[in-house]
Motif scaffolding. Sequence first.
Motif, PDB file in Angstrom:
ATOM      1  N   HIS A  85      31.019  39.096  49.350  1.00  0.00           N
ATOM      2  CA  HIS A  85      32.369  38.857  49.806  1.00  0.00           C
ATOM      3  C   HIS A  85      33.288  38.435  49.082  1.00  0.00           C
ATOM      4  O   HIS A  85      34.402  38.827  48.606  1.00  0.00           O
ATOM      5  N   HIS A  86      32.762  37.343  48.158  1.00  0.00           N
ATOM      6  CA  HIS A  86      33.365  36.384  47.183  1.00  0.00           C
ATOM      7  C   HIS A  86      33.711  37.244  46.034  1.00  0.00           C
ATOM      8  O   HIS A  86      34.696  37.367  45.540  1.00  0.00           O
ATOM      9  N   LEU A  87      32.739  38.171  45.719  1.00  0.00           N
ATOM     10  CA  LEU A  87      33.025  39.286  44.390  1.00  0.00           C
ATOM     11  C   LEU A  87      33.997  39.945  44.852  1.00  0.00           C
ATOM     12  O   LEU A  87      35.040  40.334  43.844  1.00  0.00           O
ATOM     13  N   GLY A  88      33.931  40.502  46.047  1.00  0.00           N
ATOM     14  CA  GLY A  88      35.117  41.514  46.496  1.00  0.00           C
ATOM     15  C   GLY A  88      36.275  40.912  46.359  1.00  0.00           C
ATOM     16  O   GLY A  88      37.560  41.384  45.982  1.00  0.00           O
ATOM     17  N   LYS A  89      36.399  39.611  46.665  1.00  0.00           N
ATOM     18  CA  LYS A  89      37.767  39.042  47.009  1.00  0.00           C
ATOM     19  C   LYS A  89      38.184  38.593  45.425  1.00  0.00           C
ATOM     20  O   LYS A  89      39.539  38.817  45.263  1.00  0.00           O
ATOM     21  N   MET A  90      37.276  38.256  44.511  1.00  0.00           N
ATOM     22  CA  MET A  90      37.969  37.972  43.026  1.00  0.00           C
ATOM     23  C   MET A  90      38.112  39.393  42.545  1.00  0.00           C
ATOM     24  O   MET A  90      39.164  39.233  41.782  1.00  0.00           O
ATOM     25  N   CYS A  91      37.495  40.677  42.984  1.00  0.00           N
ATOM     26  CA  CYS A  91      38.193  41.734  42.218  1.00  0.00           C
ATOM     27  C   CYS A  91      39.673  41.983  42.895  1.00  0.00           C
ATOM     28  O   CYS A  91      40.547  42.541  42.161  1.00  0.00           O
ATOM     29  N   ALA A  92      39.520  41.855  44.107  1.00  0.00           N
ATOM     30  CA  ALA A  92      41.188  41.894  44.589  1.00  0.00           C
ATOM     31  C   ALA A  92      42.320  41.006  44.185  1.00  0.00           C
ATOM     32  O   ALA A  92      43.185  41.432  43.793  1.00  0.00           O
ATOM     33  N   PHE A  93      41.883  39.873  43.780  1.00  0.00           N
ATOM     34  CA  PHE A  93      42.607  38.957  43.295  1.00  0.00           C
ATOM     35  C   PHE A  93      43.007  39.493  41.830  1.00  0.00           C
ATOM     36  O   PHE A  93      44.332  39.463  41.586  1.00  0.00           O
ATOM     37  N   TRP A  94      42.110  39.883  41.004  1.00  0.00           N
ATOM     38  CA  TRP A  94      42.426  40.327  39.330  1.00  0.00           C
ATOM     39  C   TRP A  94      43.122  41.671  39.665  1.00  0.00           C
ATOM     40  O   TRP A  94      44.115  41.882  38.910  1.00  0.00           O
ATOM     41  N   ALA A 149      45.308  42.361  42.065  1.00  0.00           N
ATOM     42  CA  ALA A 149      46.765  42.343  42.273  1.00  0.00           C
ATOM     43  C   ALA A 149      47.376  41.641  41.343  1.00  0.00           C
ATOM     44  O   ALA A 149      48.707  41.774  40.966  1.00  0.00           O
ATOM     45  N   THR A 150      46.607  40.725  40.566  1.00  0.00           N
ATOM     46  CA  THR A 150      47.487  39.910  39.427  1.00  0.00           C
ATOM     47  C   THR A 150      47.410  40.715  38.269  1.00  0.00           C
ATOM     48  O   THR A 150      49.004  40.641  37.920  1.00  0.00           O
ATOM     49  N   LEU A 151      46.620  41.697  37.959  1.00  0.00           N
ATOM     50  CA  LEU A 151      46.971  42.336  36.571  1.00  0.00           C
ATOM     51  C   LEU A 151      47.373  43.911  36.852  1.00  0.00           C
ATOM     52  O   LEU A 151      48.087  44.577  36.006  1.00  0.00           O
ATOM     53  N   LEU A 152      47.108  44.499  37.950  1.00  0.00           N
ATOM     54  CA  LEU A 152      47.491  45.584  38.191  1.00  0.00           C
ATOM     55  C   LEU A 152      48.784  45.762  39.293  1.00  0.00           C
ATOM     56  O   LEU A 152      49.062  46.928  39.447  1.00  0.00           O
ATOM     57  N   ARG A 153      48.801  44.888  39.900  1.00  0.00           N
ATOM     58  CA  ARG A 153      49.915  44.589  40.979  1.00  0.00           C
ATOM     59  C   ARG A 153      49.899  45.543  42.041  1.00  0.00           C
ATOM     60  O   ARG A 153      50.799  46.065  42.667  1.00  0.00           O
ATOM     61  N   THR A 154      48.550  45.536  42.413  1.00  0.00           N
ATOM     62  CA  THR A 154      47.976  46.432  43.548  1.00  0.00           C
ATOM     63  C   THR A 154      48.413  45.765  44.839  1.00  0.00           C
ATOM     64  O   THR A 154      48.170  46.478  46.024  1.00  0.00           O
ATOM     65  N   GLY A 155      48.738  44.531  45.079  1.00  0.00           N
ATOM     66  CA  GLY A 155      48.952  43.956  46.309  1.00  0.00           C
ATOM     67  C   GLY A 155      47.588  43.676  46.955  1.00  0.00           C
ATOM     68  O   GLY A 155      47.411  43.478  48.278  1.00  0.00           O
ATOM     69  N   ARG A 156      46.103  43.821  46.368  1.00  0.00           N
ATOM     70  CA  ARG A 156      44.951  44.032  47.046  1.00  0.00           C
ATOM     71  C   ARG A 156      44.796  42.586  47.718  1.00  0.00           C
ATOM     72  O   ARG A 156      43.801  42.384  48.343  1.00  0.00           O
ATOM     73  N   TYR A 157      45.004  41.403  46.939  1.00  0.00           N
ATOM     74  CA  TYR A 157      44.799  39.888  47.491  1.00  0.00           C
ATOM     75  C   TYR A 157      45.968  39.486  48.011  1.00  0.00           C
ATOM     76  O   TYR A 157      47.018  39.401  47.537  1.00  0.00           O
ATOM     77  N   GLU A 158      45.809  39.053  49.299  1.00  0.00           N
ATOM     78  CA  GLU A 158      46.890  38.219  50.127  1.00  0.00           C
ATOM     79  C   GLU A 158      46.450  36.644  50.226  1.00  0.00           C
ATOM     80  O   GLU A 158      47.096  36.332  51.028  1.00  0.00           O
ATOM     81  N   GLY A 159      45.563  36.257  49.658  1.00  0.00           N
ATOM     82  CA  GLY A 159      44.914  34.852  49.984  1.00  0.00           C
ATOM     83  C   GLY A 159      45.933  33.693  49.391  1.00  0.00           C
ATOM     84  O   GLY A 159      46.782  34.281  48.659  1.00  0.00           O
ATOM     85  N   ARG A 160      45.416  32.722  49.378  1.00  0.00           N
ATOM     86  CA  ARG A 160      46.115  31.698  48.854  1.00  0.00           C
ATOM     87  C   ARG A 160      45.041  30.991  47.856  1.00  0.00           C
ATOM     88  O   ARG A 160      44.053  30.396  48.475  1.00  0.00           O
ATOM     89  N   PRO A 161      45.025  31.160  46.571  1.00  0.00           N
ATOM     90  CA  PRO A 161      43.892  30.686  45.959  1.00  0.00           C
ATOM     91  C   PRO A 161      43.847  29.243  45.579  1.00  0.00           C
ATOM     92  O   PRO A 161      42.604  28.877  45.383  1.00  0.00           O
ATOM     93  N   LEU A 162      44.831  28.452  45.810  1.00  0.00           N
ATOM     94  CA  LEU A 162      44.664  26.973  45.550  1.00  0.00           C
ATOM     95  C   LEU A 162      43.791  26.304  46.669  1.00  0.00           C
ATOM     96  O   LEU A 162      42.918  25.350  46.228  1.00  0.00           O
ATOM     97  N   PRO A 163      43.997  26.378  47.748  1.00  0.00           N
ATOM     98  CA  PRO A 163      43.457  25.417  48.863  1.00  0.00           C
ATOM     99  C   PRO A 163      41.869  25.103  48.658  1.00  0.00           C
ATOM    100  O   PRO A 163      41.390  23.999  48.610  1.00  0.00           O
ATOM    101  N   HIS A 176      45.908  26.070  34.688  1.00  0.00           N
ATOM    102  CA  HIS A 176      46.801  25.023  34.354  1.00  0.00           C
ATOM    103  C   HIS A 176      47.696  24.681  35.900  1.00  0.00           C
ATOM    104  O   HIS A 176      47.714  23.539  35.959  1.00  0.00           O
ATOM    105  N   SER A 177      48.022  25.532  36.484  1.00  0.00           N
ATOM    106  CA  SER A 177      48.683  25.267  37.704  1.00  0.00           C
ATOM    107  C   SER A 177      47.531  24.477  38.672  1.00  0.00           C
ATOM    108  O   SER A 177      47.840  23.630  39.375  1.00  0.00           O
ATOM    109  N   PHE A 178      46.238  25.135  38.814  1.00  0.00           N
ATOM    110  CA  PHE A 178      45.364  24.394  39.635  1.00  0.00           C
ATOM    111  C   PHE A 178      44.994  22.824  38.896  1.00  0.00           C
ATOM    112  O   PHE A 178      44.938  21.704  40.041  1.00  0.00           O
ATOM    113  N   ARG A 179      45.198  22.736  37.688  1.00  0.00           N
ATOM    114  CA  ARG A 179      45.065  21.257  37.370  1.00  0.00           C
ATOM    115  C   ARG A 179      46.260  20.390  37.637  1.00  0.00           C
ATOM    116  O   ARG A 179      45.976  19.374  38.173  1.00  0.00           O
ATOM    117  N   LEU A 180      47.380  20.904  37.422  1.00  0.00           N
ATOM    118  CA  LEU A 180      48.296  20.057  37.901  1.00  0.00           C
ATOM    119  C   LEU A 180      48.444  20.055  39.401  1.00  0.00           C
ATOM    120  O   LEU A 180      48.915  18.775  39.836  1.00  0.00           O
TER     121      LEU A 180
END
Length: 125
Positions: free
Chosen positions: A43-52, A54-68, A113-117
């Motif tokens: 499940h985690h790996l599937g989520k990380m594939c969706a994140f990348w 959405a981030t690089l291909l702009r597919t909208g596959r990830y709708e979570g909130r990565p920071l919390p 960087h945004s996570f560190r801040l």
Amino acid sequence: PLPEALDEAMIAAVVHGFYDEIRKDDLLGPIFNGAIAPQDWPHHLGKMCAFWSATLLRTGRYEGRPLPPHLALPGLGEEHFRRWLTLFRATVHALCPPEVAALFMDRAMRVAHSFRLAIAFNRGE
Ligand code: HEM
């Protein structure tokens, strides 16, 4: 335009390769294996594939909130981010053509960087 080599298969290879390494890492392995039970890894790996995707291909596959979940990890600091980025860089340079590796790294460094801040702000630093 995006490099042709950057597709879902390349993202899956990077994500799976990276977490194979991170789970064996002396510093980061215990954090990930402590937070993610063995049966939850697919499940985690599937989520990380969706994140990348959405981030690089702009597919909208990830709708979570990565920071919390990162704010909830106690004691996450500079050395963890440095190690995470070092391992990620090794993975993308091993698996991707240089222009694709550069896209992954650019985004990974921005997010780190945004996570560190956010972590510093959260601690009142
Ligand atoms: C989720 C650790 C850096 C992106 C997680 C989880 C852990 C973790 C343990 C799973 C949390 C859970 O499900 O309970 C770390 C550590 C890092 C780090 C130790 C470095 C110090 C990063 C970076 C990125 C990232 C740099 C992005 C480039 C994500 C995403 C999730 C996640 C997207 C899924 C969040 C969700 O549930 O939707 N991380 N992480 N992480 N991480 Fe990280």
